[in-house]
Motif scaffolding. Structure first.
Motif, mmCIF file in Angstrom:
data_model
loop_
_atom_site.group_PDB
_atom_site.id
_atom_site.type_symbol
_atom_site.label_atom_id
_atom_site.label_comp_id
_atom_site.label_asym_id
_atom_site.label_seq_id
_atom_site.Cartn_x
_atom_site.Cartn_y
_atom_site.Cartn_z
ATOM 1 N N ALA A 1 0.855 -1.201 0.000
ATOM 2 C CA ALA A 1 0.000 0.000 0.000
ATOM 3 C C ALA A 1 0.893 1.254 0.000
ATOM 4 O O ALA A 1 0.654 2.206 -0.736
ATOM 5 N N LEU A 2 1.963 1.210 0.815
ATOM 6 C CA LEU A 2 2.883 2.362 0.876
ATOM 7 C C LEU A 2 3.546 2.603 -0.475
ATOM 8 O O LEU A 2 3.690 3.732 -0.922
ATOM 9 N N GLU A 3 3.946 1.478 -1.108
ATOM 10 C CA GLU A 3 4.603 1.610 -2.415
ATOM 11 C C GLU A 3 3.657 2.230 -3.444
ATOM 12 O O GLU A 3 4.055 3.069 -4.244
ATOM 13 N N THR A 4 2.369 1.842 -3.390
ATOM 14 C CA THR A 4 1.377 2.396 -4.335
ATOM 15 C C THR A 4 1.241 3.905 -4.109
ATOM 16 O O THR A 4 1.224 4.687 -5.044
ATOM 17 N N MET A 5 1.199 4.272 -2.790
ATOM 18 C CA MET A 5 1.044 5.709 -2.475
ATOM 19 C C MET A 5 2.266 6.510 -2.947
ATOM 20 O O MET A 5 2.133 7.655 -3.368
ATOM 21 N N ALA A 6 3.445 5.871 -2.822
ATOM 22 C CA ALA A 6 4.672 6.616 -3.167
ATOM 23 C C ALA A 6 4.859 6.788 -4.665
ATOM 24 O O ALA A 6 5.640 7.614 -5.117
ATOM 25 N N ARG A 7 4.132 5.957 -5.473
ATOM 26 C CA ARG A 7 4.300 6.035 -6.929
ATOM 27 C C ARG A 7 3.792 7.379 -7.480
ATOM 28 O O ARG A 7 2.739 7.846 -7.038
#
Ligand code: PEP
Ligand code: MN
Length: 353
Positions: free
Chosen positions: A346-352
């Motif tokens: 989820a964090l990786e998706t937000m950081a994209r």
């Protein structure tokens, strides 16, 4: 490698009749060799002009990495004990078989304490040539008698190819000791038998060397190798060896072969055996091999690390309790890992962007 020497390197490899594929990067170029080159020495490639670095893909111990522990119908009782174990497999017994009476009585005691297999050296590797070398074939006969009396499976060490032939009919598991982990002819010899092999880590071996030694046995067709961490040499002198429990936790991530721990040789001190047995199971070991003597102080060999049968009983109770607790917690651990993974993605998706 740099782009400059690429054509020469490719020509050289093609002349060796190797299938290759060029992978061009911004700064470096890699040449992947698709043909089978596992048996060729790396220097054949590193000395080609223009080559900067050799990277070997794949494992140097593929059979050990991919071995499957799951027992199949027809597998020996000793191997099945590891494959389908619900509790840690405890192997116990004296360092050396000293007499018929000693081994049969010890077998009864360790059975009562809850051990699954009886250990006892008939052929002893001794650092000093004047020390007790074991009873040889006579010792093997006494072990077989202890098996007949108690039903316990027998584990005993072999030091040479001839001893493999002598010991095979008398034992359920062939032990290769720390001093012989590098004896490749002996490894091949036990690899040709169909008895499970308890392979002890050499006291100076890296984990990769240990797995490559297992590979020698597996390569001969014997799929039943039990790895044993028994302590490595370090600068420490208060204990006989340094029991490397890192290796246990790591090996469990590298292969599916059973991994057991020898806290007796690993510490050399009877007062530490119980604590390190607990630690071994807590970090993932599948079992233990422990030196036990009816009267520890009277052991002919390794008296300082031998424990009595009552302490063995307590250790079996300890390690069964620890193992049950870990099994109970498995679903919790898995749920925690899954939750952490999904939070991370989820964090990786937000950081994209
Ligand atoms: C043994 O188990 O008796 C023995 C000699 O062990 P190691 O090879 O680990 O020293
Ligand atoms: Mn010993």
């Amino acid at each position: 490698m740099k782009r400059a020497g690429l054509d020469e390197v490719c020509a050289y490899l093609r002349q060796m009749e190797l299938d290759i594929q060029v992978i061009e990067g911004k700064e470096h170029t890699a040449v992947a060799i698709l043909s089978e080159v596992a048996t060729l020495p790396a220097h054949l490639f590193s000395q080609i002009p223009g080559v900067e670095k050799i990277l070997r893909a794949g494992s140097r111990h593929p059979l050990a990495s991919n071995a499957v522990r799951e027992p199949k119908p027809g597998d020996s009782a000793a191997w099945s004990a590891f494959g389908s174990q619900s509790q840690p497999v405890v192997i116990a017994g004296p360092c050396s078989v000293e007499s018929e009476r000693q081994i049969v009585e010890t077998a009864r005691m360790i059975k009562h304490a809850g051990a699954a297999m009886l250990r006892g050296g008939a052929f002893k590797p001794r650092t000093n040539p004047y020390d007790f070398p074991g009873l040889g074939k006579e010792g093997l006969r006494y072990l077989a008698e202890a098996r007949a009396e108690t039903g316990l499976l027998i584990v005993s060490e072999v030091l040479s190819a001839e001893q493999v032939e002598t010991a095979e009919p008398f034992v359920d598991v062939l032990q290769i000791g720390t001093r012989n982990m590098y004896n490749y002819e002996l490894l091949k010899e036990v690899g040709r038998t169909r008895k499970p092999v308890l392979l002890k880590r050499a006291m100076s071996a890296t984990i990769d060397e240990f797995l490559q030694a297992a590979e020698y046995i597996l390569l001969e067709g014997n799929k039943h190798v039990i790895l044993c961490e028994r302590g490595i040499r370090s600068f420490e002198t208060r204990t006989r060896f340094t029991l490397d429990l890192n290796a246990v936790a790591l090996l469990k991530t590298m292969c599916d072969l059973p991994v057991i721990v020898d806290p007796s040789h690993g510490t050399g001190r009877s007062d530490l055996v119980r604590k390190m047995s607990r630690a071994a199971i807590a970090c993932g070991a599948d079992g233990l091999i422990i030196e036990v003597h009816a009267t520890p102080q009277r052991s002919i060999s390794d008296a300082g690390q031998a424990i009595g049968p009552q302490e063995l009983k307590e250790i079996v109770e300890d390690v069964n309790a620890i193992s049950s607790l870990l099994k109970e917690r498995e679903p919790i651990d898995q749920a925690n890992t899954a939750a952490a993974d999904s939070a991370l993605s989820a964090l990786e998706t937000m950081a994209r962007p």
